[in-house]
Design a protein around this motif. Structure first.
Motif, short mmCIF file in Angstrom:
data_model
loop_
_atom_site.label_atom_id
_atom_site.label_comp_id
_atom_site.label_asym_id
_atom_site.label_seq_id
_atom_site.Cartn_x
_atom_site.Cartn_y
_atom_site.Cartn_z
N LYS A 60 -1.34 -5.73 3.36
CA LYS A 60 -1.22 -4.27 3.27
C LYS A 60 0.23 -4.01 2.89
O LYS A 60 1.15 -4.54 3.52
CB LYS A 60 -1.55 -3.61 4.60
CG LYS A 60 -1.52 -2.08 4.52
CD LYS A 60 -1.96 -1.43 5.84
CE LYS A 60 -2.00 0.08 5.69
NZ LYS A 60 -2.44 0.75 6.95
N ILE A 61 0.44 -3.22 1.83
CA ILE A 61 1.79 -3.06 1.29
C ILE A 61 2.18 -1.59 1.21
O ILE A 61 1.33 -0.70 1.28
CB ILE A 61 1.92 -3.71 -0.10
CG1 ILE A 61 0.91 -3.08 -1.08
CG2 ILE A 61 1.70 -5.22 -0.01
CD1 ILE A 61 1.02 -3.61 -2.51
N SER A 62 3.46 -1.36 1.05
CA SER A 62 3.96 0.01 0.91
C SER A 62 3.63 0.55 -0.47
O SER A 62 3.36 -0.22 -1.41
CB SER A 62 5.47 0.04 1.13
OG SER A 62 6.13 -0.66 0.08
N GLU A 63 3.67 1.85 -0.60
CA GLU A 63 3.41 2.47 -1.91
C GLU A 63 4.43 2.01 -2.94
O GLU A 63 4.08 1.72 -4.09
CB GLU A 63 3.44 3.99 -1.78
CG GLU A 63 3.14 4.73 -3.08
CD GLU A 63 3.15 6.24 -2.91
OE1 GLU A 63 2.78 6.95 -3.88
OE2 GLU A 63 3.53 6.71 -1.82
N SER A 64 5.69 1.92 -2.53
CA SER A 64 6.73 1.51 -3.47
C SER A 64 6.51 0.08 -3.96
O SER A 64 6.66 -0.22 -5.15
CB SER A 64 8.12 1.64 -2.84
OG SER A 64 8.23 0.82 -1.68
N LEU A 65 6.12 -0.83 -3.05
CA LEU A 65 5.87 -2.21 -3.46
C LEU A 65 4.63 -2.28 -4.35
O LEU A 65 4.60 -3.07 -5.31
CB LEU A 65 5.67 -3.10 -2.22
CG LEU A 65 5.37 -4.58 -2.50
CD1 LEU A 65 6.43 -5.21 -3.40
CD2 LEU A 65 5.25 -5.35 -1.19
N TYR A 66 3.64 -1.46 -4.06
CA TYR A 66 2.45 -1.43 -4.90
C TYR A 66 2.82 -1.16 -6.36
O TYR A 66 2.36 -1.88 -7.26
CB TYR A 66 1.49 -0.35 -4.39
CG TYR A 66 0.28 -0.11 -5.27
CD1 TYR A 66 -0.86 -0.91 -5.16
CD2 TYR A 66 0.28 0.93 -6.20
CE1 TYR A 66 -1.97 -0.68 -5.96
CE2 TYR A 66 -0.83 1.16 -7.01
CZ TYR A 66 -1.95 0.36 -6.89
OH TYR A 66 -3.04 0.58 -7.69
#
Length: 292
Positions: A60-66
Motif C-alpha cells: 500500500k503506497i502513498s499517492e505521491s509514490l504512486y
C-alpha cells in the motif's frame, strides 16, 4: 514406461528463499536443499532472474509514490488506484535488473526499503523503511477491495501435464514459468525410475495398442541413447513426444488467471488443455480465490 493422469497443486506462499528454491528446483526435478539462501544467491549471481519473479511483493503506497511509479512506466510494476487508496506489486527481478542497468530510481528504493534485511542484502542495500510504502501480508491482500485484490493477489500452481499443454501455457503473458527441463533431466537415472513417464491420452482406451507400441519404442531408444551410447539428455530429448510428462509451475495474478480460464476452458480449446484447466479451476474454487 508408465502412464499417469494430469494433476495440479497450489503452492502456498512461504518465505522468499524456500519458495523460490522450491520453484527453481522444479526445472531439474530435484528436492530443495538445506541452503536455500545460498542457492538463491547463486541464481542471482548467474543472472537467472526468471525464478526470482515468481515471488511477488505487494504494497500500500502513498499517492505521491504512486505517481512517481506511474512515471517510470515499468510494466513489471503493477499499480492500482482503488477507493482513494494506492497499491503496487512487483518482484525482486525488477530491482535486480535496475541495479544491473546502473540505476535504481528513488521511487523503487522506497519499495525496497520495506523488505526484510536479508532480502535487501541480496541487492547490496541497507535502507531505512520509507513511510510511503507499507508491505502487505497475504491476509491483508485477501481483504482488499476486489479491484485491487485481482491485481495484487498472485497464485502459484504446479501442474503435471504433457509438453503439448505446456507449449500452449507458456504463450500467456504476465505470467512466470518454471518448467521441467528435458535438457537437464536424465530419465534413464534412478530418480526417474529408469523409465519414461507419459500423460495418458484421453483416447487411450480406444487406441491402446498404437500408443503402447510407439511410446515403448521411444523409451527403448531413449535409454539406448543415454545408457549405451552416452548421448547427453539435451540431445536424446529430440525423440521425446508431446505426450511426455512435464511439470510446470505457473505464477500469475487473479486477473491473468481469469483470462487463462476464459481462453483455455472455451469450447475451441484443446481437450487436453481443458482437462488440465478444469483441475486448476477446481483448486481455485475450493480455496475461494475467485472472488466476485
Amino acid at each position: 514406461m508408465k502412464y499417469i493422469k494430469p494433476s495440479v497443486e497450489l503452492i502456498e506462499r512461504g518465505d522468499f528463499f524456500s519458495e523460490v528454491a522450491l520453484i527453481a528446483h522444479n526445472c531439474y526435478q530435484v528436492q530443495t536443499g538445506k541452503d536455500d539462501e545460498g542457492f538463491i544467491k547463486r541464481l542471482i549471481q548467474a543472472k537467472h532472474y526468471a525464478m526470482i519473479e515468481h515471488y511477488r511483493f505487494a504494497y500500500k503506497i502513498s499517492e505521491s509514490l504512486y505517481f512517481e511509479l506511474v512515471r517510470l512506466n515499468n510494466r513489471f510494476i503493477e499499480l492500482v488506484a482503488c477507493q482513494g487508496a494506492y497499491f503496487a506489486s512487483t518482484s525482486l527481478r525488477v530491482f535486480l535488473e535496475m541495479k544491473d542497468s546502473g540505476s535504481i530510481p528513488e521511487a523503487v528504493l522506497k519499495l525496497v526499503s520495506n523488505l526484510d534485511k536479508p532480502l535487501q542484502s541480496l541487492l547490496g542495500l541497507d535502507l531505512l523503511a520509507s513511510d510511503d510504502a507499507l508491505l502487505l501480508s497475504e491476509k491483508e491482500i485477501d481483504q482488499l477491495p476486489i479491484t485491487a485484490y485481482q491485481i495484487l493477489k498472485y497464485v502459484t500452481v504446479r501442474i503435471v501435464t504433457d509438453r503439448g499443454v505446456t507449449h500452449e501455457l507458456v504463450r500467456h503473458r504476465l505470467c512466470s514459468f518454471a518448467q521441467e527441463s528435458t535438457r537437464y533431466c536424465n530419465y534413464s537415472k534412478n530418480k526417474f525410475g529408469n523409465e519414461l513417464t507419459f500423460i495418458e491420452p484421453l483416447d487411450y482406451s480406444s487406441n491402446k495398442d498404437i500408443y503402447d507400441e510407439v511410446f515403448s519404442k521411444i523409451e527403448q531408444d531413449y535409454l539406448l541413447l543415454t545408457n549405451k551410447r552416452n548421448v547427453a539428455p539435451e540431445f536424446a530429448r529430440s525423440i521425446l513426444p508431446n505426450k511426455i510428462k512435464a511439470t510446470i509451475v505457473v505464477t500469475a495474478n487473479i486477473d491473468e488467471w481469469k483470462n487463462i480460464f476464459n481462453l483455455r476452458l472455451a469450447a475451441a480449446a484443446h481437450p487436453d488443455m481443458r482437462q488440465v484447466m478444469l483441475l486448476v479451476l477446481d483448486e481455485f474454487n475450493k480455496n475461494g480465490l475467485l472472488k466476485q
